[in-house]
Write a protein that holds these residues in place. Structure first.
Motif, PDB file in Angstrom:
ATOM      1  N   GLY A 100      -4.440  -5.780   6.876  1.00  0.00           N
ATOM      2  CA  GLY A 100      -4.802  -4.557   5.833  1.00  0.00           C
ATOM      3  C   GLY A 100      -3.590  -3.582   5.514  1.00  0.00           C
ATOM      4  N   GLY A 118       0.849  -1.216   0.022  1.00  0.00           N
ATOM      5  CA  GLY A 118       0.142   0.020   0.046  1.00  0.00           C
ATOM      6  C   GLY A 118       0.891   1.291  -0.028  1.00  0.00           C
ATOM      7  N   TYR A 140      -6.940  -1.996   2.216  1.00  0.00           N
ATOM      8  CA  TYR A 140      -7.167  -3.319   1.488  1.00  0.00           C
ATOM      9  C   TYR A 140      -6.808  -4.566   2.217  1.00  0.00           C
ATOM     10  CZ  TYR A 140      -7.989  -0.967  -2.936  1.00  0.00           C
ATOM     11  OH  TYR A 140      -8.754  -0.048  -3.859  1.00  0.00           O
ATOM     12  N   TYR A 141      -7.646  -5.562   2.432  1.00  0.00           N
ATOM     13  CA  TYR A 141      -7.327  -6.700   3.360  1.00  0.00           C
ATOM     14  C   TYR A 141      -7.664  -7.977   2.436  1.00  0.00           C
ATOM     15  CZ  TYR A 141      -9.029  -3.873   6.910  1.00  0.00           C
ATOM     16  OH  TYR A 141      -9.291  -2.466   7.853  1.00  0.00           O
ATOM     17  N   ASP A 165     -10.829   4.474  -5.287  1.00  0.00           N
ATOM     18  CA  ASP A 165     -10.268   3.193  -4.834  1.00  0.00           C
ATOM     19  C   ASP A 165      -9.373   3.285  -3.645  1.00  0.00           C
ATOM     20  OD1 ASP A 165      -9.161   2.812  -8.331  1.00  0.00           O
ATOM     21  OD2 ASP A 165     -10.815   1.625  -7.168  1.00  0.00           O
ATOM     22  N   ALA A 217      -8.833   3.099   0.219  1.00  0.00           N
ATOM     23  CA  ALA A 217      -9.354   2.518   1.206  1.00  0.00           C
ATOM     24  C   ALA A 217      -8.105   1.531   1.635  1.00  0.00           C
ATOM     25  CB  ALA A 217     -10.334   1.317   0.494  1.00  0.00           C
ATOM     26  N   ARG A 230     -17.147  -2.681   4.235  1.00  0.00           N
ATOM     27  CA  ARG A 230     -16.042  -3.265   3.568  1.00  0.00           C
ATOM     28  C   ARG A 230     -16.681  -3.835   2.236  1.00  0.00           C
ATOM     29  NH1 ARG A 230     -14.548  -8.568   6.739  1.00  0.00           N
ATOM     30  NH2 ARG A 230     -16.678  -9.176   5.951  1.00  0.00           N
ATOM     31  N   VAL A 278     -13.438  -7.030  -3.532  1.00  0.00           N
ATOM     32  CA  VAL A 278     -12.679  -6.541  -4.596  1.00  0.00           C
ATOM     33  C   VAL A 278     -12.453  -7.551  -5.628  1.00  0.00           C
ATOM     34  CG1 VAL A 278     -10.522  -5.478  -5.346  1.00  0.00           C
ATOM     35  CG2 VAL A 278     -11.591  -4.744  -3.331  1.00  0.00           C
ATOM     36  N   ARG A 282     -11.881  -4.454   0.502  1.00  0.00           N
ATOM     37  CA  ARG A 282     -11.309  -3.102   0.905  1.00  0.00           C
ATOM     38  C   ARG A 282     -12.508  -2.135   1.679  1.00  0.00           C
ATOM     39  NH1 ARG A 282     -11.135  -0.074  -5.327  1.00  0.00           N
ATOM     40  NH2 ARG A 282     -13.628  -0.048  -5.508  1.00  0.00           N
ATOM     41  N   TRP A 301      -9.420 -10.272  -1.973  1.00  0.00           N
ATOM     42  CA  TRP A 301      -9.141  -8.920  -1.521  1.00  0.00           C
ATOM     43  C   TRP A 301     -10.613  -8.349  -1.266  1.00  0.00           C
ATOM     44  CZ3 TRP A 301      -4.283  -7.042  -0.223  1.00  0.00           C
ATOM     45  CH2 TRP A 301      -3.315  -7.904  -0.792  1.00  0.00           C
TER      46      TRP A 301
END
Length: 125
Positions: A118, A8, A93-94, A89, A91, A44, A47, A37, A35
Motif C-alpha cells: 500500500g 503516493g 492504494y494497494y 480519492d 486513501a 477496501r 479502483v 484503495r 488497484w
C-alpha cells in the motif's frame, strides 16, 4: 512474490499523481493486475484493473475518465495515472495480482492472489 507500490504522497485537488507497482518473483505477464484503495473508516474498494496482456481494463465508476491503468510487462510494473484528483480519492492504494483474466472478475478483491503493502495518497482541498 513481492509487489512494491510507490508514488503516493500529498496532492492538491485537481492535481495528479502516478502510482507504480513493481512485481518481483512473479511471472508478471501471466497475471492480471488491479488497484484497490481503502479510505479511513471505510472498506477496501476496487479502483482499476488490467488483464495480463493489457488489452482489457476496468474502472470503478468513481474514477472513470480521471484514472488510467497501464502496464509494462518488460519492467514487471503496473501504473495508475490519477488526474483531476478529489479529496475523496484520499486513501491507501494497494496493487494486487490475480491469475483471472476476464475483466468481469477483476473487480473482486478476494480473487487476487498477491497484494502489495500500500501507498498513501492524500488529496487536500
Amino acid at each position: 512474490v513481492q509487489l512494491q507500490a510507490s508514488g503516493g504522497g500529498l496532492a492538491q485537488a485537481g492535481g495528479s499523481r502516478r502510482l507504480s507497482c513493481a512485481a518481483s518473483e512473479l511471472t508478471f505477464s501471466r497475471y492480471s493486475m488491479g488497484w484497490f484503495r481503502q479510505a479511513p473508516g471505510k472498506e477496501r474498494e476496487f479502483v482499476a484493473a488490467i488483464n495480463w496482456g493489457g488489452g482489457s481494463t476496468s474502472y470503478a465508476d468513481s474514477v472513470k475518465g480521471r484514472f488510467t491503468i497501464s502496464r509494462d510487462n518488460a519492467k514487471n510494473t503496473v501504473y495508475l495515472q490519477m488526474n483531476s484528483l478529489k479529496p475523496e480519492d484520499t486513501a491507501v492504494y494497494y496493487c494486487a495480482a490475480t491469475t483471472y483474466q476476464s475483466v468481469r472478475y477483476l473487480e473482486t478483491g478476494r480473487l487476487y492472489d498477491y497484494w502489495g503493502q500500500g501507498t498513501l495518497v492524500t488529496v487536500s482541498s
